[in-house]
Design a protein around this motif. Structure first.
Motif, PDB file in Angstrom:
ATOM      1  N   CYS A  31      32.716   2.992  39.586  1.00 10.86           N
ATOM      2  CA  CYS A  31      32.100   3.935  40.521  1.00 10.86           C
ATOM      3  C   CYS A  31      31.524   3.199  41.728  1.00 10.86           C
ATOM      4  N   SER A  32      31.845   3.683  42.907  1.00 11.56           N
ATOM      5  CA  SER A  32      31.331   3.064  44.123  1.00 11.56           C
ATOM      6  C   SER A  32      29.855   3.388  44.348  1.00 11.56           C
ATOM      7  N   ARG A  33      29.309   4.362  43.626  1.00 12.87           N
ATOM      8  CA  ARG A  33      27.908   4.730  43.793  1.00 12.87           C
ATOM      9  C   ARG A  33      26.984   3.974  42.859  1.00 12.87           C
ATOM     10  N   CYS A  34      27.443   3.756  41.595  1.00 12.25           N
ATOM     11  CA  CYS A  34      26.553   3.105  40.626  1.00 12.25           C
ATOM     12  C   CYS A  34      27.102   1.781  40.106  1.00 12.25           C
ATOM     13  N   ALA A  35      28.324   1.433  40.491  1.00 11.46           N
ATOM     14  CA  ALA A  35      29.002   0.198  40.086  1.00 11.46           C
ATOM     15  C   ALA A  35      29.267   0.125  38.590  1.00 11.46           C
ATOM     16  N   GLU A  36      29.175   1.246  37.894  1.00  9.49           N
ATOM     17  CA  GLU A  36      29.454   1.303  36.459  1.00  9.49           C
ATOM     18  C   GLU A  36      30.890   1.787  36.229  1.00  9.49           C
ATOM     19  N   GLU A  91      32.719  10.873  41.832  1.00  5.80           N
ATOM     20  CA  GLU A  91      31.544  10.025  42.082  1.00  5.80           C
ATOM     21  C   GLU A  91      30.398  10.836  42.666  1.00  5.80           C
ATOM     22  N   GLN A  92      30.696  11.745  43.561  1.00  2.00           N
ATOM     23  CA  GLN A  92      29.647  12.563  44.175  1.00  2.00           C
ATOM     24  C   GLN A  92      29.024  13.508  43.149  1.00  2.00           C
TER      25      GLN A  92
END
Length: 188
Positions: free
Chosen positions: A24-29, A178-179
């Motif tokens: 995920c580009s938002r949480c890097a998980e 992701e959003q």
């Protein structure tokens, strides 16, 4: 109304892009997916006040508010241009009382697929689209028993209508995931 992950009603599509775990580009998980569909449990106009009004009922596939406003659950399908798959927004559409009664009378009859399209108004505020998706003009295409109607948006320049006509990429599907993942907590 929170969005929930859903697969389509026909069961012909996987609920996520197969073998497509992503970071995920938002949480890097890392996450499985992304999901190929989201939906809401009720029309945007359903709330505590509506639920308390006489003549109001919310079912799995139909909703009536105050005996005067009629909604059916439907699928707004968007082709994924770089995959052999579709993305599915589970939405609600308001229809006239006459259309609602006709659809209800044919609900469990095979000949319902022969019905002409029904006019309606999109009654789900889909996240991530500006301007709002509420009240976009639609045509509802009745499907075989067990399948929700399909929504065809009026061919306008609204971003959702454009996506329905031209498709989206798997990268857009991941961006949507992701959003939504970081806007609404996952629901079972």
């Amino acid at each position: 109304m929170p969005m929930t992950v859903r697969s389509n009603c026909t069961g012909t599509l996987p609920s996520v892009i197969a073998g497509s775990a992503y970071t995920c580009s938002r949480c890097a998980e890392p996450h499985d997916g992304p999901p190929l569909g989201y939906g809401t449990p009720a029309p945007a106009y359903w709330n505590v006040e509506a639920a308390d009004q006489p003549g109001s009922v919310l079912g799995e596939e139909q909703c009536v508010i105050a005996g005067s406003y009629f909604f059916v659950r439907a699928r707004l399908v968007i082709p994924i241009s770089d995959l052999d798959a579709e993305f599915d927004w589970g939405v609600w559409v308001s229809v006239s009382e006459a259309s609602f009664e006709r659809m209800s009378a044919l609900w469990d009859k095979p000949e319902r697929v022969e019905e002409p399209t029904y006019f309606g108004w999109l009654s789900t505020a889909l996240p991530l689209y500006e301007p709002t998706t509420l009240n976009l003009k639609t045509k509802l295409h009745t499907q075989p028993i067990g399948d929700r109607p399909l929504v065809e948006l009026e061919p306008t320049d609204h971003p959702l209508a454009v996506e329905q006509r031209t498709g989206i990429t798997s990268a857009r599907v991941q961006w949507i995931a992701e959003q939504i993942l970081h806007t609404n907590p996952p629901m079972g």
